[in-house]
Design a protein around this motif. Structure first.
Motif, PDB file in Angstrom:
ATOM      1  N   ALA A  11      11.063   0.770  -4.171  1.00 20.40           N
ATOM      2  CA  ALA A  11      10.231  -0.411  -4.345  1.00 20.40           C
ATOM      3  C   ALA A  11       8.805   0.052  -4.424  1.00 20.40           C
ATOM      4  CB  ALA A  11      10.384  -1.346  -3.161  1.00 20.40           C
ATOM      5  N   SER A  13       5.130   0.394  -3.419  1.00 20.61           N
ATOM      6  CA  SER A  13       4.506   0.339  -2.105  1.00 20.61           C
ATOM      7  C   SER A  13       4.027  -1.085  -1.823  1.00 20.61           C
ATOM      8  CB  SER A  13       3.320   1.292  -2.157  1.00 20.61           C
ATOM      9  OG  SER A  13       2.855   1.566  -0.903  1.00 20.61           O
ATOM     10  N   LYS A  17       9.822  -3.343   1.438  1.00 26.30           N
ATOM     11  CA  LYS A  17      11.096  -2.623   1.578  1.00 26.30           C
ATOM     12  C   LYS A  17      11.349  -2.107   2.981  1.00 26.30           C
ATOM     13  CE  LYS A  17       9.511   1.077   0.025  1.00 26.30           C
ATOM     14  NZ  LYS A  17       8.957   2.156  -0.747  1.00 26.30           N
ATOM     15  N   SER A  36      13.187  11.275   5.523  1.00 28.37           N
ATOM     16  CA  SER A  36      12.563  12.188   4.561  1.00 28.37           C
ATOM     17  C   SER A  36      11.525  13.062   5.252  1.00 28.37           C
ATOM     18  CB  SER A  36      11.847  11.384   3.481  1.00 28.37           C
ATOM     19  OG  SER A  36      12.757  10.684   2.692  1.00 28.37           O
ATOM     20  N   ARG A  40       2.137  13.685   4.370  1.00 35.86           N
ATOM     21  CA  ARG A  40       1.054  12.716   4.619  1.00 35.86           C
ATOM     22  C   ARG A  40       0.905  12.488   6.120  1.00 35.86           C
ATOM     23  NH1 ARG A  40       2.761   8.151   6.769  1.00 35.86           N
ATOM     24  NH2 ARG A  40       4.195   6.701   5.742  1.00 35.86           N
ATOM     25  N   TYR A  52       9.627   9.702   9.465  1.00 36.53           N
ATOM     26  CA  TYR A  52       9.582  10.873   8.589  1.00 36.53           C
ATOM     27  C   TYR A  52       9.635  12.114   9.474  1.00 36.53           C
ATOM     28  CZ  TYR A  52       7.774   8.399   4.399  1.00 36.53           C
ATOM     29  OH  TYR A  52       7.622   7.598   3.293  1.00 36.53           O
ATOM     30  N   GLU A  71      15.882  16.464  -3.451  1.00 36.49           N
ATOM     31  CA  GLU A  71      14.822  16.163  -4.414  1.00 36.49           C
ATOM     32  C   GLU A  71      13.519  16.115  -3.649  1.00 36.49           C
ATOM     33  OE1 GLU A  71      12.887  13.094  -4.514  1.00 36.49           O
ATOM     34  OE2 GLU A  71      13.781  12.592  -2.589  1.00 36.49           O
ATOM     35  N   GLU A  73       9.042  15.099  -4.434  1.00 34.76           N
ATOM     36  CA  GLU A  73       7.999  14.683  -5.379  1.00 34.76           C
ATOM     37  C   GLU A  73       6.657  14.888  -4.707  1.00 34.76           C
ATOM     38  OE1 GLU A  73       8.361  13.151  -8.467  1.00 34.76           O
ATOM     39  OE2 GLU A  73      10.555  13.050  -8.354  1.00 34.76           O
ATOM     40  N   PHE A  75       3.033  13.016  -4.690  1.00 37.46           N
ATOM     41  CA  PHE A  75       2.120  11.983  -5.173  1.00 37.46           C
ATOM     42  C   PHE A  75       1.105  11.619  -4.114  1.00 37.46           C
ATOM     43  CE2 PHE A  75       5.251   9.225  -3.328  1.00 37.46           C
ATOM     44  CZ  PHE A  75       6.452   9.536  -3.922  1.00 37.46           C
ATOM     45  N   TYR A  76       0.020  11.035  -4.571  1.00 40.09           N
ATOM     46  CA  TYR A  76      -1.173  10.773  -3.743  1.00 40.09           C
ATOM     47  C   TYR A  76      -1.574  12.038  -2.973  1.00 40.09           C
ATOM     48  CZ  TYR A  76       1.549   6.326  -3.552  1.00 40.09           C
ATOM     49  OH  TYR A  76       2.346   5.250  -3.798  1.00 40.09           O
ATOM     50  N   THR A  82      13.683  14.551   0.172  1.00 36.42           N
ATOM     51  CA  THR A  82      14.944  14.235   0.864  1.00 36.42           C
ATOM     52  C   THR A  82      15.619  15.541   1.259  1.00 36.42           C
ATOM     53  OG1 THR A  82      15.176  12.334  -0.583  1.00 36.42           O
ATOM     54  CG2 THR A  82      17.136  13.005   0.646  1.00 36.42           C
ATOM     55  N   GLU A 100      15.205   5.838   1.276  1.00 30.52           N
ATOM     56  CA  GLU A 100      14.053   5.061   0.822  1.00 30.52           C
ATOM     57  C   GLU A 100      13.135   6.042   0.112  1.00 30.52           C
ATOM     58  OE1 GLU A 100      10.604   3.278   3.145  1.00 30.52           O
ATOM     59  OE2 GLU A 100      10.431   4.175   1.158  1.00 30.52           O
ATOM     60  N   VAL A 101      13.191   6.019  -1.195  1.00 34.37           N
ATOM     61  CA  VAL A 101      12.450   7.021  -1.982  1.00 34.37           C
ATOM     62  C   VAL A 101      11.790   6.342  -3.184  1.00 34.37           C
ATOM     63  CG1 VAL A 101      13.988   8.919  -1.319  1.00 34.37           C
ATOM     64  CG2 VAL A 101      14.485   7.603  -3.370  1.00 34.37           C
ATOM     65  N   ARG A 147      -1.977   3.328  -5.320  1.00 35.26           N
ATOM     66  CA  ARG A 147      -0.658   2.740  -5.076  1.00 35.26           C
ATOM     67  C   ARG A 147      -0.368   1.596  -6.048  1.00 35.26           C
ATOM     68  NH1 ARG A 147       1.923   3.926   0.167  1.00 35.26           N
ATOM     69  NH2 ARG A 147       0.910   5.830   0.817  1.00 35.26           N
TER      70      ARG A 147
HETATM   71  P1  5GP Z   1       4.746   5.881   2.173  1.00 36.80           P
HETATM   72  O1  5GP Z   1       3.615   6.869   2.212  1.00 36.80           O
HETATM   73  O2  5GP Z   1       4.260   4.472   1.916  1.00 36.80           O
HETATM   74  O3  5GP Z   1       5.652   5.981   3.392  1.00 36.80           O
HETATM   75  O4  5GP Z   1       5.659   6.274   0.936  1.00 36.80           O
HETATM   76  C1  5GP Z   1       5.103   6.427  -0.325  1.00 36.80           C
HETATM   77  C2  5GP Z   1       6.198   6.563  -1.355  1.00 36.80           C
HETATM   78  O5  5GP Z   1       6.978   7.731  -1.091  1.00 36.80           O
HETATM   79  C3  5GP Z   1       7.186   5.395  -1.366  1.00 36.80           C
HETATM   80  O6  5GP Z   1       7.400   5.021  -2.714  1.00 36.80           O
HETATM   81  C4  5GP Z   1       8.422   5.996  -0.757  1.00 36.80           C
HETATM   82  O7  5GP Z   1       9.595   5.354  -1.225  1.00 36.80           O
HETATM   83  C5  5GP Z   1       8.326   7.415  -1.276  1.00 36.80           C
HETATM   84  N1  5GP Z   1       9.168   8.362  -0.547  1.00 36.80           N
HETATM   85  C6  5GP Z   1       9.391   8.430   0.787  1.00 36.80           C
HETATM   86  N2  5GP Z   1      10.237   9.426   1.070  1.00 36.80           N
HETATM   87  C7  5GP Z   1      10.570  10.010  -0.100  1.00 36.80           C
HETATM   88  C8  5GP Z   1      11.435  11.089  -0.479  1.00 36.80           C
HETATM   89  O8  5GP Z   1      12.091  11.728   0.339  1.00 36.80           O
HETATM   90  N3  5GP Z   1      11.499  11.392  -1.791  1.00 36.80           N
HETATM   91  C9  5GP Z   1      10.807  10.716  -2.752  1.00 36.80           C
HETATM   92  N4  5GP Z   1      10.961  11.085  -4.008  1.00 36.80           N
HETATM   93  N5  5GP Z   1       9.998   9.692  -2.443  1.00 36.80           N
HETATM   94  C10 5GP Z   1       9.881   9.338  -1.142  1.00 36.80           C
END
Ligand code: 5GP
Length: 184
Positions: A11, A13, A17, A36, A40, A52, A71, A73, A75-76, A82, A100-101, A147
């Motif tokens: 979903a 941010s 979710k 995960s 951050r 986390y 997998e 990724e 970002f930010y 995972t 939740e990814v 975001r």
């Molecule tokens: P947040 O910083 O808000 O917790 O997460 C930011 C983004 O990272 C969200 O879209 C969340 O679903 C994604 N995310 C969290 N854990 C994982 C992961 O293990 N793998 C991936 N690919 N995205 C993740």
């Protein structure tokens, strides 16, 4: 024993979710969360190993080298991934697993586990999403802007998901997700 099921949630941010997932984990005791790893910073209230595995960039990169991720990724400016062992332990114990990814992570998990069910939670509109992010007050303005841009990109992936649930009303969205999960 029936084969454990894998449910992958994505979903943008701020789409609500995390609240939905917490409710699902309360409802289905045989369901476990795949924790995960990320680089951050911890938000207030988050717990290491529960929300986390909070790692340094060095620790994360070491795990990439050791092939410990299904997998990952970036970002930010942060890494998210995972961990294989988070899932393997659940499967070995016969638990259903919930992930939740982000959208790309979801598609990569499906490649690894073709039976995984992908569920996309969408906000009613991008304005509602902006409002939720602003109200949450956990990110800087710059982070919020990134975001929102990312949310717009992610919404383009909705057709690749097995189910799309609109979260205009939280209670209704939770009921819809529960119905989907119980029917599988
Ligand atoms: P947040 O910083 O808000 O917790 O997460 C930011 C983004 O990272 C969200 O879209 C969340 O679903 C994604 N995310 C969290 N854990 C994982 C992961 O293990 N793998 C991936 N690919 N995205 C993740």
């Amino acid at each position: 024993m029936t084969k454990p099921k894998l449910f992958v949630f994505s979903a943008p941010s701020g789409a609500g979710k995390t609240t939905i997932l917490k409710e699902l984990l309360k409802t289905f005791p045989e369901l476990k969360y795949s924790v995960s790893a990320t680089t951050r910073k911890k938000r207030p209230g988050e717990i290491d190993g529960v929300d986390y595995h909070f790692l340094t960039e060095e620790e994360f990169k070491k795990k990439i080298e050791n092939n410990e991720f299904i997998e990952w990724e970036k970002f930010y400016d942060y890494y998210y991934g995972t961990l294989k062992n988070a899932v393997e332990d659940n499967l070995a114990n016969g638990y259903n697993t919930i992930f939740e990814v982000d959208v790309k992570g979801a598609l990569n998990i499906k490649k690894f586990f073709p039976d995984a069910v992908l569920i996309f939670i969408v906000p009613p509109d991008i304005e509602a999403l902006k409002q939720r992010l602003l109200n949450r007050k956990t990110e800087t303005e710059d982070d919020i802007k990134k975001r929102i841009e990312r949310a717009e990109m992610e919404l383009g992936y909705r057709d690749k998901f097995d189910y799309v649930v609109e979260n205009s009303d939280l209670v209704r969205a939770i009921e819809e997700v529960k119905k989907i999960m119980s029917s599988l």
